[in-house]
Design a protein around this motif. Structure first.
Motif, short mmCIF file in Angstrom:
data_model
loop_
_atom_site.label_atom_id
_atom_site.label_comp_id
_atom_site.label_asym_id
_atom_site.label_seq_id
_atom_site.Cartn_x
_atom_site.Cartn_y
_atom_site.Cartn_z
N ASN A 413 0.83 -1.21 0.00
CA ASN A 413 0.00 0.00 0.00
C ASN A 413 0.87 1.26 0.00
OD1 ASN A 413 -2.49 -1.55 0.23
ND2 ASN A 413 -1.82 -1.96 2.33
N THR A 414 1.53 1.47 -1.11
CA THR A 414 2.42 2.61 -1.25
C THR A 414 2.44 3.05 -2.71
OG1 THR A 414 4.64 3.44 -0.73
CG2 THR A 414 4.49 1.16 -1.51
N ILE A 415 3.42 3.84 -3.09
CA ILE A 415 3.46 4.41 -4.45
C ILE A 415 4.68 3.89 -5.20
CG2 ILE A 415 3.99 6.57 -5.68
CD1 ILE A 415 1.99 7.98 -3.87
N LEU A 489 2.95 7.11 -12.46
CA LEU A 489 2.80 6.93 -11.02
C LEU A 489 1.61 6.02 -10.75
CD1 LEU A 489 3.02 9.48 -8.17
CD2 LEU A 489 0.90 8.19 -8.43
N GLU A 490 1.79 5.11 -9.80
CA GLU A 490 0.70 4.24 -9.35
C GLU A 490 0.69 4.22 -7.83
OE1 GLU A 490 0.41 0.54 -12.31
OE2 GLU A 490 2.49 1.05 -11.74
N SER A 491 -0.49 4.49 -7.27
CA SER A 491 -0.68 4.41 -5.82
C SER A 491 -1.58 3.20 -5.54
CB SER A 491 -1.34 5.69 -5.30
OG SER A 491 -1.46 5.65 -3.89
N PHE A 492 -1.07 2.28 -4.71
CA PHE A 492 -1.73 0.99 -4.53
C PHE A 492 -2.45 0.90 -3.18
CE2 PHE A 492 2.01 0.19 -7.22
CZ PHE A 492 1.40 -0.38 -8.34
N PHE A 493 -3.58 0.22 -3.20
CA PHE A 493 -4.34 -0.09 -1.99
C PHE A 493 -4.74 -1.55 -2.08
CE2 PHE A 493 -4.69 4.38 -2.81
CZ PHE A 493 -4.61 5.00 -1.56
N GLN A 494 -4.00 -2.41 -1.37
CA GLN A 494 -4.20 -3.86 -1.44
C GLN A 494 -5.30 -4.29 -0.47
OE1 GLN A 494 -2.89 -6.69 -3.26
NE2 GLN A 494 -4.71 -7.39 -2.15
N LEU A 495 -6.41 -4.79 -1.03
CA LEU A 495 -7.54 -5.20 -0.22
C LEU A 495 -7.31 -6.59 0.37
CD1 LEU A 495 -10.55 -4.14 -2.47
CD2 LEU A 495 -9.49 -2.84 -0.62
N GLU A 522 -11.32 8.01 -1.62
CA GLU A 522 -11.44 9.10 -2.61
C GLU A 522 -10.06 9.71 -2.82
OE1 GLU A 522 -13.95 13.26 -3.34
OE2 GLU A 522 -14.35 12.01 -1.58
N ILE A 523 -9.62 9.76 -4.08
CA ILE A 523 -8.24 10.17 -4.38
C ILE A 523 -8.26 11.28 -5.42
CG2 ILE A 523 -5.94 9.37 -5.02
CD1 ILE A 523 -6.95 6.49 -4.55
N ASN A 524 -7.47 12.32 -5.17
CA ASN A 524 -7.33 13.44 -6.12
C ASN A 524 -5.88 13.88 -6.17
OD1 ASN A 524 -10.25 14.36 -6.89
ND2 ASN A 524 -10.31 14.02 -4.67
N ASP A 525 -5.46 14.33 -7.34
CA ASP A 525 -4.13 14.95 -7.45
C ASP A 525 -4.30 16.39 -7.88
OD1 ASP A 525 -3.47 15.21 -10.58
OD2 ASP A 525 -4.48 13.28 -10.28
N ASN A 526 -3.28 17.20 -7.65
CA ASN A 526 -3.42 18.64 -7.89
C ASN A 526 -3.38 19.02 -9.37
OD1 ASN A 526 -0.68 17.96 -8.05
ND2 ASN A 526 -0.01 20.02 -7.45
N LEU A 556 -1.58 7.59 -13.00
CA LEU A 556 -1.51 8.77 -13.84
C LEU A 556 -0.16 8.83 -14.53
CD1 LEU A 556 0.48 11.03 -12.29
CD2 LEU A 556 -1.50 11.17 -10.79
N LYS A 557 -0.09 9.67 -15.54
CA LYS A 557 1.17 10.01 -16.19
C LYS A 557 1.32 11.51 -16.17
CE LYS A 557 1.39 5.94 -19.19
NZ LYS A 557 1.43 5.43 -20.59
#
Length: 574
Positions: A413-415, A489-495, A522-526, A556-557
């Motif tokens: 669970n990281t980037i 970039l990939e941000s992971f959340f392992q269920l 809920e995830i947002n980038d600037n 995202l890229k």
């Protein structure tokens, strides 16, 4: 213990030796009966032998499987099954296996005479034959033969200690030398004992960090080492042997650290190379610690223990004293393991309470990182009686594809940046380049807990992650890319695999349904570049058992040098 041997014997057993185990209570007739038929199952893989081969079977059986065969941990099972039903066939089988090993392995042979299995086997054999002699369940001839083999194994081990690894293996080596040193009464035994103590006194200052965790930062290897230290202490205490360093205090610190790691459901997170209840259910250790240190909070964490380990070590009177001890919920909530690089948050100790563990360390220890994962700035989350976001476990040490996956950044669970691990993993147990992590702040007041750390991966990308915890959980991720060209970039959340449904609400919002709770992420980038997708994944709680699950990926890229991402996690009752 009465000895069969007089002073004229070349190899003399200490006539006043008091063994670690007073009795054996492990019992599983199905497993024991399979062993009677030469069917062994370790790491959830079984093999049926026509004739036992101690150092080689086939390619699908890993070195670790063969090590398990050579440890003789199953000695306690066979003796325990005999004690349950008084059927001599279980004792006969154990003695036959021990004799088979003596007759069919060669001094210094690969696998069977590797130092680590020797160290485990010495302790198991001393425990076994001490009990069998006391109960008159072993002949003088076979006792003498096995005793001689233990002596030879200790002699070999003393000259082949695992200084090159300088990890839990070396501690196990020291333990075996101490056990053999107390068991025998010859000049060599005193040398082994002193060598084992010297290693242990040095190892405990390296291996046990100031905050009480074992330096490989693994839940399982913390248990491995803690069990070794505990059994050394109990053996020396039982034999009235003093020594000039405080092992008792170190053990207490390790148990306090273990208590802090335990979730509200009294299970452990699977940090780095960890397997559920390996090498022992932690509740069994906590029961022993509760009695040893007179700690009611330790007893609380031992709820549900079978207590076979406790009953093997202590007397019936001591067992009754344990049963009558009070049990109380631990008072601790938050815990910062500054040396080990973990932060633990919990609302409390009720099973419904939230629990979070955040890894802000780099891969460690640097000299022996074999059991570390590239999970820098990862976290785990538990709430509502359920694990929600988890570490994936280990699965296998010897399956190259899955070994790489379970150690990788993308399974935590990281980037990950440009599909790379944060540290460079080069094979099953080696790391060629490690990332650099640093704790930036830890703040706690009545309304908010906040912890922040930074990591520079081996490619030079910087990732800063801040976790703010109040009614909800917010992750603030700041990224500074090394390359100015397009980056992925990939941000992971392992269920956890216990989820029941996943609903993608929008490109940046997902609901994950569990039996008791609904977790909304809920995830947002600037730069408004990313979107959520759901991908297949794997987790493994037990050796060689693969469970399919899902992971949430925010991807995202970007051509920008810097990027900020905010992830909000809310948990509601289902």
């Amino acid at each position: 213990m009465k000895s069969f041997y007089s002073v004229e014997d070349e190899i003399i057993v200490n006539s006043s030796f008091s063994p670690l185990f007073n009795n054996f209570f492990d019992s599983d007739q199905i497993k024991a009966d399979k062993i009677l038929n030469n069917e062994f199952q370790f790491l959830n893989k079984k093999h049926n032998f026509n004739e036992i081969i101690w150092n080689r079977i086939a390619d699908e059986y890993s070195t670790l499987w063969l090590y398990e065969l050579n440890y003789f941990n199953y000695a306690s099972l066979l003796i325990g099954e005999y004690n349950k039903n008084q059927n001599q066939k279980y004792i006969d089988k154990l003695l036959s296996l021990m004799n088979n090993w003596v007759c069919n392995t060669k001094f210094g042979q690969n696998i069977s005479w590797d130092p680590y299995p020797i160290s485990r086997r010495i302790v198991n054999w001393i425990n076994a034959i001490s009990y069998l002699e006391k109960e008159n369940l072993i002949s003088k001839e076979i006792y003498k033969k096995i005793k001689k083999s233990i002596f030879e194994q200790a002699t070999f081990l003393s000259s082949n200690l695992e200084y090159d690894l300088n990890n839990n293996h070396l501690t196990s080596d020291a333990k075996a030398l101490i056990f053999a040193g107390v068991f025998f009464k010859v000049k060599e035994a005193d040398e082994w004992f002193q060598k084992g103590l010297k290693i242990l006194s040095r190892r405990k200052n390296i291996e046990v960090l100031n905050d009480g965790l074992q330096d490989e930062r693994s839940s399982s290897y913390h248990l491995v080492t803690l069990k070794d230290y505990l059994e050394i202490h109990l053996l020396l205490k039982r034999n009235n042997i003093s020594y000039d360093f405080d092992l008792y205090k170190t053990i207490a610190e390790m148990f306090d650290a273990l208590l802090n790691l335990i979730r509200p459901d009294l299970q452990l997170p699977l940090l780095n190379d960890s397997v559920k209840d390996y090498p022992i259910n932690p509740k069994e250790l906590m029961a022993v610690a509760a009695y040893l240190f007179n700690r009611s909070d330790f007893k609380y964490c031992a709820q549900g223990a079978e207590l076979n380990y406790f009953k093997s070590i202590f007397s019936k009177k001591e067992y009754e004293e344990y049963i009558n001890m009070d049990s109380s919920k631990p008072a601790v909530k938050e815990k910062l393991f500054k040396d080990a690089g973990y932060f633990i948050y919990r609302d409390g100790w009720n099973k419904e309470d939230r629990y979070l563990v955040f890894d802000f360390d780099s891969i460690n220890p640097k000299h022996c990182p074999g059991h570390s994962h590239s999970d820098e700035l990862s976290f785990e989350l538990y709430a509502g009686r359920e694990a929600l976001l988890i570490d994936p476990g280990v699965y296998s040490y010897h399956d190259p594809e899955f070994r790489e996956y379970f150690k990788s950044t993308r399974s935590h669970n990281t980037i990950s940046i440009n599909e790379n691990n944060k540290s460079r993993l080069v094979d099953n147990f080696r790391v060629s380049k490690t990332s650099k992590s640093k704790l930036l702040h830890y703040k706690q007041d009545d309304d908010l807990t906040s912890v922040k750390a930074s990591n520079i991966d081996y490619k030079g990308n910087t990732h800063k992650r801040q976790l703010d915890i109040n009614n909800g959980i917010i992750l603030y991720d700041e990224i500074n890319f090394k390359n100015e060209s397009e980056n992925k970039l990939e941000s992971f959340f392992q269920l956890a695999p216990t989820f029941t449904d996943i609903k993608l609400i929008t490109n940046n919002k997902v609901k994950c349904y569990f039996e008791n709770v609904i977790m909304t992420i809920e995830i947002n980038d600037n730069k408004n570049l990313g979107k959520i997708r759901v991908a297949e994944s794997f987790v493994s709680y037990n050796w060689n058992q693969l469970l399919k699950s899902k992971k949430i990926i925010y991807e995202l890229k970007s051509n920008d040098k810097e990027l900020e991402i905010i992830s909000k996690i809310k948990i509601n009752k289902n």
